[in-house]
Design an enzyme around this catalytic site. Structure first.
Site, short mmCIF file in Angstrom:
data_model
loop_
_atom_site.label_atom_id
_atom_site.label_comp_id
_atom_site.label_asym_id
_atom_site.label_seq_id
_atom_site.Cartn_x
_atom_site.Cartn_y
_atom_site.Cartn_z
N GLU A 165 14.28 -42.04 0.33
CA GLU A 165 13.43 -42.67 1.39
C GLU A 165 14.37 -43.77 1.94
O GLU A 165 13.95 -45.08 2.34
CB GLU A 165 12.19 -43.08 1.25
CG GLU A 165 11.18 -41.99 0.72
CD GLU A 165 9.78 -42.65 0.60
OE1 GLU A 165 9.48 -43.62 0.76
OE2 GLU A 165 8.96 -41.25 0.61
N GLU A 224 8.43 -34.82 -2.01
CA GLU A 224 7.29 -35.39 -2.36
C GLU A 224 6.17 -34.81 -1.18
O GLU A 224 6.13 -34.81 -0.04
CB GLU A 224 7.44 -36.94 -1.97
CG GLU A 224 8.20 -37.61 -3.07
CD GLU A 224 8.24 -39.16 -2.70
OE1 GLU A 224 7.42 -39.96 -2.34
OE2 GLU A 224 9.25 -39.81 -3.13
O1 AHR Z 1 5.02 -41.22 -4.92
C1 AHR Z 1 4.95 -42.59 -4.41
C2 AHR Z 1 5.90 -43.30 -3.48
O2 AHR Z 1 5.88 -42.70 -2.32
C3 AHR Z 1 7.62 -43.08 -4.03
O3 AHR Z 1 8.02 -44.03 -4.54
C4 AHR Z 1 8.17 -43.06 -2.51
O4 AHR Z 1 9.35 -42.33 -2.60
C5 AHR Z 1 7.20 -42.60 -1.51
O5 AHR Z 1 7.02 -43.42 -0.49
#
Ligand code: AHR
Length: 491
Positions: A168, A286
């Site tokens: 990110e 994610e």
């Molecule tokens: O999964 C929780 C957080 O969400 C992670 O650390 C990050 O990559 C995202 O913003």
């Protein structure tokens, strides 16, 4: 729904059923690792958690972050434990004791029957350090870093084949966040170093942190313009939460589908721009339901209970819709990581010194991971729709996956209608003599019910009697707010 055996959309990459463990909250400490726990093994790993991870059939686990990654020095986590530093983790305002590092995590992943999706720090980390980590992990021996791995007790290289180049990096919250051009250049040079060290690896460049970022999708375009020939995947991240309207929340999968298709188009635009014959695939590394608005702040503790969302039946249904969408986009999405796996927005939840339980989201993940491998078929679907914030959403979300080797077919069906039962008319004529072998339903009277330590099985799927006899055409009753898995066998 008409399903034709030979109309194959894609062959699912096993990595579609991957997950994520970050050094965050209690994911590692008192999640997978708790040396004082009665069920800890000789390395301090909780055997009850290992059994649940095995049961889920997780393919890869993305490690060690996440936002944590961007401030992490992997060298802090190797060598004798008593000389490892305790560090401030600026991403989550905690203290990282470094009791678990790459060597222990590799040991744990073998016990849990998973592979690892590695990640290199593109925040405070340099391309050189990324190369050193890869040399430590994957080079056979005879060099400083590979020999250090051997000295630390691991003679064989780890062979970690899939790596994220940062996390990110478009997010202003990220440690040493970069703009798209700077990240693109840094990722490209890091990728070159990494592929020179191990040409068999595959790399994931950071796409937008979510589709809600103001820089999306320009970030994705610019990053790929710098990295197209060096990387193999672009990442997508997206979490959904209930903003007060259940109907909109239930239709989250419509938004996810749109997001995937938009990123695929952006990637293909760069492909055209570059006159490239190579296709960059997508890594949805994610995804989950996450109540981000409920986050509380912690101050410099080791493993505080951060992001410990408790999931309801409703959350599990939304989650199932996201899972169906990943399956139906598996021609482009090759990797997907349920974020995360233990305690932190997770399907597995532990009590320190106590039991480990399955949250409601455990069940749909287990279903898709077990039965969503094989060939995804291209069905013809006619379904009523309902109006949502994401536009018209079909009341039934469906996917059909064919397991050729065992001559089986699985149909997943989610009914997001809050009040109406729907009839699913399945036409499976191309399979000849086909019989239903099992039928499972996740539903309930109280959509807000959750599993907890006092009632860990409140949300659990029930097995129903399969429809008897040959079933080339069958009509199935799909109750409101339900997740259904139908399995068929043909001769
Ligand atoms: O999964 C929780 C957080 O969400 C992670 O650390 C990050 O990559 C995202 O913003």
């Amino acid at each position: 729904m008409t399903v034709e055996k030979n109309f194959v959309r894609s062959h699912v990459d096993d990595r579609l059923y991957s997950s994520f463990i970050e050094h965050l909250g209690r994911a590692v400490y008192s999640g997978i690792y708790e040396p004082d726990h009665p069920l800890a093994d000789e390395q301090g790993f909780r055997k009850d958690v290992i059994a649940l991870v095995r049961d889920l059939g997780v393919s890869l686990i993305r490690y060690p972050g996440g936002n944590f990654l961007s401030g992490y020095d992997w060298k802090d986590g190797i060598g004798p434990r008593n000389s490892r530093p305790r560090r401030l983790d600026l991403a989550w305002r905690t203290i990282e004791p470094n009791l678990i590092g790459i060597d222990e995590f590799v040991d744990w992943s073998k016990k849990a029957g998973t592979g690892i999706m590695g990640a290199v720090n593109m925040g405070t980390g340099t391309p050189k350090e990324a190369g050193e980590l890869l040399e430590y992990c994957n080079f056979s021996g005879g060099t400083y870093w590979s020999d250090l791995r051997k000295k630390n007790g691991h003679p064989e290289p780890y062979g970690i084949k899939t790596w994220c180049v940062g996390n990110e990096m478009d997010g202003p919250w990220q440690i040493c966040h970069l703009d798209a051009v700077d990240y693109g250049k840094k990722a490209r040079e890091t990728a070159k170093i990494m592929k020179w060290i191990d040409e068999d690896i595959e790399l994931v460049a950071c796409g937008s942190a979510t589709s809600l970022m103001p820089s999306y999708p320009e970030w994705d375009r610019i990053v790929l313009e710098h990295t197209y020939e060096q990387v193999d995947y672009l990442s997508l991240h997206r979490y959904y939460e209930n903003h007060g309207n259940d109907r909109d929340f239930l239709a989250s999968f419509v938004d996810m589908d749109r997001f995937i298709k938009s990123v695929a188009s952006t990637v293909d635009y760069v492909k055209a721009l570059k006159r490239s014959s190579k296709t960059v695939y997508l890594s949805f590394d994610e995804w989950n339901v996450w109540y981000q608005q409920k986050q509380t702040r912690f101050d410099w503790e080791v493993a505080p209970p951060i992001l410990e969302d408790q999931y309801s039946l409703l959350d599990a249904l939304v989650f199932a819709g996201l899972g169906i969408t990943l399956i139906n986009n598996s021609d482009r999405v090759r990797i997907a990581c349920l974020a995360q796996l233990v305690n932190v927005i997770a399907p597995i939840f532990t009590q320190k010194g106590g039991p480990a339980i399955m949250q409601s989201t455990y069940w749909p993940f287990r279903d898709i991971s077990r039965y969503g491998r094989g060939s995804v078929l291209e069905p013809v679907i006619k379904a009523p729709t309902m109006e949502t914030v994401y536009g018209d959403a079909p009341v039934l979300a469906l996917a059909a996956v064919h397991q050729e080797d065992s001559r089986e077919l699985t149909v997943f069906c989610l009914n997001i209608d809050e009040t109406e039962t729907h009839q699913l008319d399945l036409a499976l004529g191309s399979f000849g003599d086909i019989t239903m072998i099992s039928r499972q339903e996740l539903s309930g009277k109280d959509r807000h019910a959750k599993n907890d330590f006092s009632m860990p099985d409140r949300i659990i799927p029930k097995s129903l009697e399969p429809v008897q006899g040959s079933c080339p055409n069958c009509s199935l009753i799909i109750p409101p707010l339900s997740w259904n898995v139908f399995r068929f066998s043909y001769s």
